[in-house]
Design a protein around this motif. Structure first.
Motif, short mmCIF file in Angstrom:
data_model
loop_
_atom_site.label_atom_id
_atom_site.label_comp_id
_atom_site.label_asym_id
_atom_site.label_seq_id
_atom_site.Cartn_x
_atom_site.Cartn_y
_atom_site.Cartn_z
N GLN A 101 25.29 54.20 18.68
CA GLN A 101 26.71 54.19 19.03
C GLN A 101 27.38 55.53 18.74
OE1 GLN A 101 28.74 50.68 17.47
NE2 GLN A 101 26.88 49.45 17.79
N LEU A 157 29.45 49.93 25.68
CA LEU A 157 30.37 50.79 24.94
C LEU A 157 30.70 52.06 25.73
CD1 LEU A 157 31.91 51.40 22.32
CD2 LEU A 157 29.81 52.39 21.39
N THR A 355 30.39 46.41 17.92
CA THR A 355 30.81 47.81 18.01
C THR A 355 32.09 48.09 17.26
OG1 THR A 355 32.03 47.37 20.05
CG2 THR A 355 29.73 48.10 20.28
#
Length: 361
Positions: A101, A157, A355
């Motif tokens: 991420q 994301l 996330t």
């Protein structure tokens, strides 16, 4: 072989397009949908579907092509090859490692900072991992199983973070022309999400019956499972590819009526790519014995081009029936387990949780 009754031929412009159609022929059928556009493709390498799709797009004079990959060398190799054939297109390299991420956020931030690229007309999420031969699961720095982290969470994301530029394109384009394409697989025909055990920490015997792995599918790949099986790379891959479809359904619920942005997912077919580079000799022999009807890279990318360009595919998109999946250049029905609005919203909420990010536009 996909049963013919599942195809919805009326929802594509060219009924003659099928499993043997080349991507460049699809691009040539819709030149105005490409000319002057900005298109981003993830997962690019010379021997993959991402490059094949880029080659088809480049043939119809887009303004910008953005090539995203975790390998700078592979991006350069692809850009050099495309420039040699289509020198008038502007090419841009974007370093993107979807498994982390941190990298996804950095790549999105970089893209948002590019003044030359103020809008994104088409985003093709093509990158994927398939852990052939892995007997132990790999967990990323974010604490997620690698397939789910890369194939779903990374794309979810990244796409949401760059949404401001996708929305900007939608203000200029006709409704339905701005698109997010999520390249899935054949997994959604039979698989689902392991809701009670996303990270593969439980034995088969401890899972609800509808989340237990398919013994039939594993036998096809020469794999044995039992009630104490915890992880298989096939099950992890299948889950991540179902997630691609559910992401698509949930994205449409948020973006189509409000902005005119369409998300579609697809099965490209069976193609020999780098995805199987870690397969053992025995696994390769099993796959070859399946007598699959292999597609070329260009044939494998043709459905991506139909999803990205054909104006008619949005005709079946309604709040009641979000038709979002294609195979062999045609729209196709999927089981509720892999395409229902309820499961799509469940996955969206889970993705926000994993996330620590919520998106509203």
């Amino acid at each position: 072989m996909i049963p013919q009754h599942l195809f919805r031929n009326s929802l594509t412009t060219h009924a003659e397009f099928d499993s043997k159609t080349d991507a460049i022929d699809v691009a040539k059928a819709f030149p105005r949908k490409v000319q002057g556009k900005t298109i981003l493709v993830t997962g690019v390498n010379k021997t993959g579907l991402g490059f094949s799709a880029l080659h088809a797009f480049a043939s119809q004079s887009p303004a910008h092509l953005i090539l995203a990959s975790r390998s700078s060398d592979k991006i350069k190799e692809c850009i050099d090859a495309l420039k040699a054939e289509f020198p008038n297109v502007k090419y841009h390299a974007l370093n993107l490692d979807l498994s982390t991420q941190k990298s996804v956020r950095a790549a999105a931030s970089e893209l948002l900072s590019w003044d030359e690229i103020d809008a994104l007309d088409i985003v093709v999420n093509c990158a994927a991992v398939f852990g052939f031969g892995e007997t132990q699961r790999t967990v990323t720095d974010d604490g997620l199983e690698l397939h789910f982290a890369t194939n779903h969470i990374g794309h979810w994301l990244f796409t949401n973070l760059i949404m401001p530029k996708i929305i900007k394109a939608a203000t200029r384009n006709p409704k339905g022309a701005t698109r997010v394409i999520n390249v899935s697989s054949g997994s959604p025909f039979t698989a689902g999400i392991r809701w009670s055990d996303i990270n593969f920490e439980k034995m088969t015997k401890d899972l609800p019956e509808d989340e237990q792995p398919s013994e039939f599918l594993h036998k096809m790949f020469g794999m044995t499972i039992n009630e104490e099986t915890v992880y298989t790379y096939l099950e992890a891959y299948n889950q991540s590819k179902v997630a691609n479809v559910l992401f698509t359904v949930a994205a449409n619920a948020r973006l189509y009526e409000k902005y005119g942005i369409v998300a579609l997912s697809l099965h490209p077919g069976i193609i020999r790519t780098e995805l199987g580079r870690n397969a053992t000799k025995e696994q390769r022999e099993i796959i070859n014995d399946m007598k699959n009807d292999y597609k070329t890279l260009s044939q494998g990318s043709s459905t991506t081009l139909v999803a990205a360009l054909d104006p008619k595919v949005v005709d079946g998109l309604t709040a009641q029936e979000p038709v979002v999946f294609l195979a062999d250049c045609k729209m196709i029905a999927l089981p509720p387990k892999s395409s229902s609005k309820e499961n799509a919203e469940r996955l969206w909420s889970l993705s926000e949780e994993l996330t620590q990010e919520k998106f509203s536009w």
